[in-house]
Design an enzyme around this catalytic site. Structure first.
Site, PDB file in Angstrom:
ATOM      1  N   ASP A 138      -8.067   6.048   4.530  1.00 44.62           N
ATOM      2  CA  ASP A 138      -8.266   4.847   5.340  1.00 44.62           C
ATOM      3  C   ASP A 138      -9.559   4.838   6.125  1.00 44.62           C
ATOM      4  O   ASP A 138      -9.799   3.906   6.883  1.00 44.62           O
ATOM      5  CB  ASP A 138      -7.107   4.708   6.346  1.00 44.62           C
ATOM      6  N   SER A 146       0.809  -1.219   0.000  1.00 49.17           N
ATOM      7  CA  SER A 146       0.000   0.000   0.000  1.00 49.17           C
ATOM      8  C   SER A 146       0.842   1.268   0.000  1.00 49.17           C
ATOM      9  O   SER A 146       0.315   2.338  -0.262  1.00 49.17           O
ATOM     10  CB  SER A 146      -0.935   0.006   1.205  1.00 49.17           C
ATOM     11  N   HIS A 168       1.027   3.956   6.965  1.00 53.57           N
ATOM     12  CA  HIS A 168       0.447   4.845   5.958  1.00 53.57           C
ATOM     13  C   HIS A 168       0.867   6.279   6.242  1.00 53.57           C
ATOM     14  O   HIS A 168       1.428   6.579   7.289  1.00 53.57           O
ATOM     15  CB  HIS A 168      -1.076   4.738   5.960  1.00 53.57           C
TER      16      HIS A 168
END
Lengths: 189, 185
Positions: free
Chosen positions: A129, A47, A104
């Site tokens: 998210d 990701s 992230h």
């Protein structure tokens, strides 16, 4: 071949335990210095490509000093003293019902005197998210959810951890190999 | 007595090799901090407007209707100086900053891009709209009225190995949020 004495065997085992406990103490020292329960993590998903690939090692820091707002800390100061979470920082966070932490980037940051809320997004994901959060959570909380901020990284080394997880037989081969090496290794006279 | 065998030679070689590699990695890692590259930008972002209206995105805030803002801007920034032999990517993002009663600092990424080469890092864009799908720009209190934001270009330099580094250009003037008036259907 020289007969292995009992005392010599004990000395070898003690030496191996010393190596292992030194590694563990080093890890815990790093954990203490960075105020982070997991100062080194392995990237498991894609990701955050292209910045981080699967198998990269990330070094985290969870210190949260209060800085003079007018002064922007240099990279050196961030590494030595830590810094609060900023917009664009890459953070590692855990959610209540997810066992594996997520790495992230912070794309929304809301700071007040006693609370910091944020929202993250993977660089390689199309959306942020929020859809991943459980129903009761609309924002991540700095104190409760964030495990650390990524400061540095090293490519490929984490693949060893991934292989050991994916192929459990490798664990036993490695442990067996270490044990055999310990016992067989001769001491130079 | 030291036995000179292939095993001993191999062991010595790999021991020395791992030591040398370790110090090489340490040198690379810390030279990135000591010899950090800087970029000075002169007003890289000009914002035409920031407008908001009520809307609904399936993936943003559980599909609840609320106010979302979009920004139109020009950008003229040369970040090619950030690149050296250890640079892997430069991630740039445009950040809206403003204050509210509840939060002194609100910062929202409204647009971002990943730059993969020095040539790509010379950015010149006109009349670009912020990416409202990837970065739905809503407000914590769901009320944009009466608020002004400044827009700043930020970047993160990802190395091939070592420490990440950050930077930011100067902010734009304060831009108020305007409401889009839509005709009733």
């Amino acid at each position: 071949m020289q007969k292995l004495s009992f005392r010599q065997g004990l000395a070898q085992i003690l030496n191996l335990l010393l190596v292992l406990s030194s590694a563990y103490m080093g890890y815990k020292t790093l954990s203490f210095v960075t105020d982070c329960e997991s100062p080194v993590v392995v990237v498991l998903s894609e990701s955050m490509e292209p910045s981080f690939q699967r198998g990269d090692l990330l070094f985290l820091d969870n210190r949260n000093p209060s800085f003079d707002e007018a002064k922007v800390p240099s990279v050196f100061e961030k590494i030595i003293y830590g810094s609060p979470v900023g917009i664009g920082d890459i953070v590692v966070y855990s959610l209540p019902d997810r066992p594996i932490p997520i790495v992230h980037r912070v794309v929304k940051l809301y700071e007040s005197e006693n609370q910091t809320h944020l929202i993250t997004k993977g660089d390689n994901n199309k959306i942020d998210d929020v859809a991943m959060f459980p129903k009761s959570i609309n924002y991540l909380d700095r104190e409760n959810h964030i495990l650390g901020v990524v400061r540095g990284y090293f490519p490929y080394l984490g693949m060893i951890t991934i292989w050991l997880t994916d192929y459990p037989i490798l664990k036993y081969i490695m442990l067996g190999g270490l044990g055999l090496l310990t016992l067989i290794q001769k001491e130079e006279q | 007595m030291i036995v000179d065998t292939f095993t001993n030679r191999g062991s010595t070689f790999f021991s020395k090799l791992s030591t040398v590699l370790f110090f090489l990695c340490a040198v690379i890692t810390f030279q990135g901090v000591i010899q950090r590259r800087e970029v000075e930008l002169d007003t890289p972002v000009y914002v035409h407007y920031a407008k908001y209206r009520s809307a609904r995105f399936y993936h943003a805030f559980r599909n609840v209707r609320q106010q979302y803002a979009q920004v139109k801007f020009n950008m003229d920034a040369d970040l090619s100086e950030l690149w050296d032999w250890n640079t892997k990517h430069v991630v740039v993002y445009l950040v809206a900053s403003y204050s509210t009663e509840k939060h002194e600092k609100n910062q929202v990424v409204v647009w971002d891009k990943i730059l993969s080469s020095p040539e790509e890092s010379k950015m010149f864009m006109k009349d670009t709209l912020s990416n409202i799908q990837a970065h739905p720009f809503n407000e914590y209190s769901n009320q944009f009225e009466g608020k002004n934001a400044t827009y700043t270009l930020h970047w993160t330099v990802s190395p091939k190995m070592g420490f990440l580094s950050w930077g930011a250009g100067p902010g734009s003037y304060e831009i108020p949020f305007h409401k889009i008036i839509t005709q009733p259907k």
